[in-house]
Design a protein around this motif. Sequence first.
Motif, PDB file in Angstrom:
ATOM      1  N   TYR A   1       0.810  -1.214   0.000  1.00  0.00           N
ATOM      2  CA  TYR A   1       0.000   0.000   0.000  1.00  0.00           C
ATOM      3  C   TYR A   1       0.847   1.269   0.000  1.00  0.00           C
ATOM      4  CZ  TYR A   1      -3.502  -3.424   1.372  1.00  0.00           C
ATOM      5  OH  TYR A   1      -4.325  -4.520   1.413  1.00  0.00           O
ATOM      6  N   LEU A   2       2.178   1.128   0.027  1.00  0.00           N
ATOM      7  CA  LEU A   2       3.055   2.296   0.015  1.00  0.00           C
ATOM      8  C   LEU A   2       3.266   2.766  -1.423  1.00  0.00           C
ATOM      9  CD1 LEU A   2       5.787   1.217   2.614  1.00  0.00           C
ATOM     10  CD2 LEU A   2       3.910   2.827   2.958  1.00  0.00           C
ATOM     11  N   PRO A   3       2.927   4.007  -1.743  1.00  0.00           N
ATOM     12  CA  PRO A   3       3.004   4.487  -3.133  1.00  0.00           C
ATOM     13  C   PRO A   3       4.366   5.085  -3.485  1.00  0.00           C
ATOM     14  CG  PRO A   3       1.955   6.153  -1.800  1.00  0.00           C
ATOM     15  CD  PRO A   3       2.287   5.009  -0.864  1.00  0.00           C
ATOM     16  N   ASN A   4       5.422   4.583  -2.884  1.00  0.00           N
ATOM     17  CA  ASN A   4       6.771   5.080  -3.154  1.00  0.00           C
ATOM     18  C   ASN A   4       7.727   3.911  -3.334  1.00  0.00           C
ATOM     19  OD1 ASN A   4       5.568   7.210  -0.929  1.00  0.00           O
ATOM     20  ND2 ASN A   4       6.668   8.223  -2.596  1.00  0.00           N
ATOM     21  N   ILE A   5       8.783   4.167  -4.122  1.00  0.00           N
ATOM     22  CA  ILE A   5       9.811   3.150  -4.321  1.00  0.00           C
ATOM     23  C   ILE A   5      11.123   3.834  -4.661  1.00  0.00           C
ATOM     24  CG2 ILE A   5       9.478   2.828  -6.825  1.00  0.00           C
ATOM     25  CD1 ILE A   5       9.686  -0.264  -6.074  1.00  0.00           C
ATOM     26  N   ASN A   6      12.223   3.245  -4.226  1.00  0.00           N
ATOM     27  CA  ASN A   6      13.535   3.815  -4.527  1.00  0.00           C
ATOM     28  C   ASN A   6      13.933   3.531  -5.968  1.00  0.00           C
ATOM     29  OD1 ASN A   6      14.293   4.938  -1.951  1.00  0.00           O
ATOM     30  ND2 ASN A   6      14.571   2.846  -1.202  1.00  0.00           N
ATOM     31  N   TYR A   7      14.519   4.527  -6.620  1.00  0.00           N
ATOM     32  CA  TYR A   7      15.006   4.343  -7.993  1.00  0.00           C
ATOM     33  C   TYR A   7      16.099   3.279  -8.030  1.00  0.00           C
ATOM     34  CZ  TYR A   7      17.242   5.426 -12.455  1.00  0.00           C
ATOM     35  OH  TYR A   7      17.783   5.334 -13.712  1.00  0.00           O
ATOM     36  N   LYS A   8      16.971   3.322  -7.043  1.00  0.00           N
ATOM     37  CA  LYS A   8      18.030   2.330  -6.935  1.00  0.00           C
ATOM     38  C   LYS A   8      17.669   1.339  -5.848  1.00  0.00           C
ATOM     39  CE  LYS A   8      23.002   1.824  -6.062  1.00  0.00           C
ATOM     40  NZ  LYS A   8      24.270   2.534  -5.735  1.00  0.00           N
ATOM     41  N   SER A   9      17.738   0.059  -6.168  1.00  0.00           N
ATOM     42  CA  SER A   9      17.391  -0.969  -5.197  1.00  0.00           C
ATOM     43  C   SER A   9      18.390  -0.966  -4.040  1.00  0.00           C
ATOM     44  CB  SER A   9      17.381  -2.340  -5.869  1.00  0.00           C
ATOM     45  OG  SER A   9      17.005  -3.338  -4.950  1.00  0.00           O
ATOM     46  N   ASP A  10      17.875  -0.791  -2.824  1.00  0.00           N
ATOM     47  CA  ASP A  10      18.735  -0.777  -1.639  1.00  0.00           C
ATOM     48  C   ASP A  10      17.891  -1.205  -0.448  1.00  0.00           C
ATOM     49  OD1 ASP A  10      20.433  -0.360   0.462  1.00  0.00           O
ATOM     50  OD2 ASP A  10      21.052   1.649  -0.143  1.00  0.00           O
TER      51      ASP A  10
END
Length: 252
Positions: free
Chosen positions: A212-221
Amino acid sequence: MIKTLFKAFEVRWKSYRHRFVPWIALNLQRNERTLRQVKDRSKDKILPGEEQIYSSDEHKQYCDSCTVMRKTLGFCIERKRSSLQHGGTGVFVTSGHVQRGNIVAMYPGTIYQADEPIFFQSIQNPFVFRCIDGMLIDGNDKAISKIVYRSCSGRDRLGPFHLSDCSWLTSNPVNPLAVGQYVNNCSNERSANVCYQEFDVANDFPLELRQYLPNINYKSDTQRPLRTVVLVSLRDIRRGEELFSNYYTIVH
């Protein structure tokens, strides 16, 4: 023909200019009455503590996201035509009422560190939000920004678990809070009733709720906390009111 093109450019410019750094610098003094200033970074916090944004029981029991929002938070927000002449889309409280200090919306999008590339995504993009520490959140739900977000979301999927919400890219987001990028800027006539608050989601956030979180990091970390930005009410907001934030916030 020329007049039509000029009018179209004027509408686009009025929407985009609040994200254009040189224009902001030249107009800070002129817009002093609508400028939100925070004397100390440690004081730029309205939320009283580590707020719970989601409730797992309600999400499992109900399919209608607006019903869930109304039941758990006491209000519902929706995107509608803005009351501003050149506002385009805005966000309104369509049911219930918002009490002061409540989370009203979230700013969705791909999260970029200060050294990560965002040039092509930022072209003609009025939805790039700059955090205090220089991190950027691209809240555009169209064009290349949409493709990048979907790609990163697919990359970070963990078995059957989605680690982010892609439904905000559609007209019917599963998380109804994820419309914060459409909140318009305040003016001398329309004062701000919400403000932005940066919120880092810890790595131990429940795995089943990350969908349900509408955010994600561009670089996987996997070691980096997930940056989110929430909009918090500055006063009680009644049904039918449009949400207005302040695009100019200076933290001394």
